[in-house]
Design an enzyme around this catalytic site. Structure first.
Site: not given
Ligand code: NAD
Length: 255
Positions: A144, A157
């Protein structure tokens, strides 16, 4: 002519929806047999049906990537159905919104078990199968923009996606000489159920527009745009590409 060589077999984890579904469809369109794997059975079967309706070959295999038993069985079943595995798209992942001081240990552990342990487990069992069957292969780990930079409220995350990039580099060093290339793809914000959940949790009706405006390109990405990058990385056109961390993020980390 398709982008991928004939008779390739690709496992896509988290293939039931979002980026995983778009990636499964594109692999099938480019000539690969696809194992669509997920915890969501009916949506996963729907992805398979979409592939079959378009004339492709796919199977659904239920698998919680946080479970070693599930991952081992998923790879074993892939080999028993198709006899080989050429590509792994390690895509299954979850998000959790919390600041570091407010985060509960159970949320941290759950996210880590999927986004980090799950990615490692899938690599472990797929690489072993590739080595055993003597075939070359390609692994794409889904990272990401949060694998490259921090973002307040996404501590677990961000940690997991930085960790994914670390695993990618080590797998590339350990197995590129075996013909197994490993790379990360780092998307920006992509229009999928995950970004809908994130925007809803921000509790602001303008959240999605605000996220879009944070990309120099001025919009969210699409799942198809990420799928294109993944399939290219797995194709022979990327034969010298390994250990790379690719940003496909509308310019986010260029800022
Ligand atoms: N959407 C974005 O903006 C974005 C940005 C960067 C990276 N990513 C990453 O891309 C990947 C896919 O995201 P998405 O946006 O398509 O999300 P999504 O929530 O739409 O889809 C994720 C899929 O993973 C599956 N999944 C979740 N936990 C699982 C588990 N334990 N075992 C097996 N499957 C599981 C879900 O059921 C779902 O089908 C994730 O790793 C995510 O972190 C997404």
């Amino acid at each position: 002519m398709t982008l991928l060589a004939e008779n390739k077999v690709t496992i896509v984890t988290g293939g039931a929806r979002g980026i995983g579904r778009a990636t499964s469809l594109l692999f099938a369109k480019e000539g690969s047999k696809v194992v669509v794997s997920d915890i969501l059975e009916s949506e996963g079967m729907e992805t398979v049906q979409m592939i079959q309706n378009a004339g492709g070959e796919a199977q659904f295999i239920s698998c919680d990537t946080a479970s070693e038993e599930d991952v081992a069985l998923m790879v074993e079943r892939t080999i028993s159905v198709y006899g080989r595995v050429d590509n792994l798209v390690n895509n299954a992942g979850v998000e959790h919104i919390s600041t570091i001081i407010d985060m509960e240990r159970s949320d941290f552990d759950r996210l880590s078990s999927i986004n980090l342990r799950g990615v490692w487990l899938c690599m472990k069992y797929v690489i072993k199968a590739m080595l055993k069957h003597g075939n070359k292969g390609s692994i794409v780990n889904m990272s990401s923009l949060a694998g490259n930079v921090g973002y307040a409220g996404l501590g677990a995350y961000v940690m997991s996606k930085h960790g994914v990039n670390g695993l990618t580099k080590v797998a590339a060093i350990e197995h590129s000489a075996d013909g197994i290339r490993t790379n990360s793809i780092c998307p920006g914000c992509i229009q999928t159920p995950m970004i809908d959940n994130l925007a809803a949790a921000m509790g602001n009706p303008e959240a999605k527009e605000q996220l879009a405006a944070m990309h120099p390109i001025g919009r969210l990405g699409t799942a198809d745009e990420i799928a294109e990058a993944i399939v290219w990385v797995c194709s022979e056109r990327a034969s010298f590409v390994t250990g790379s961390i690719f940003t496909v993020d509308g310019g986010w980390v260029a800022q």
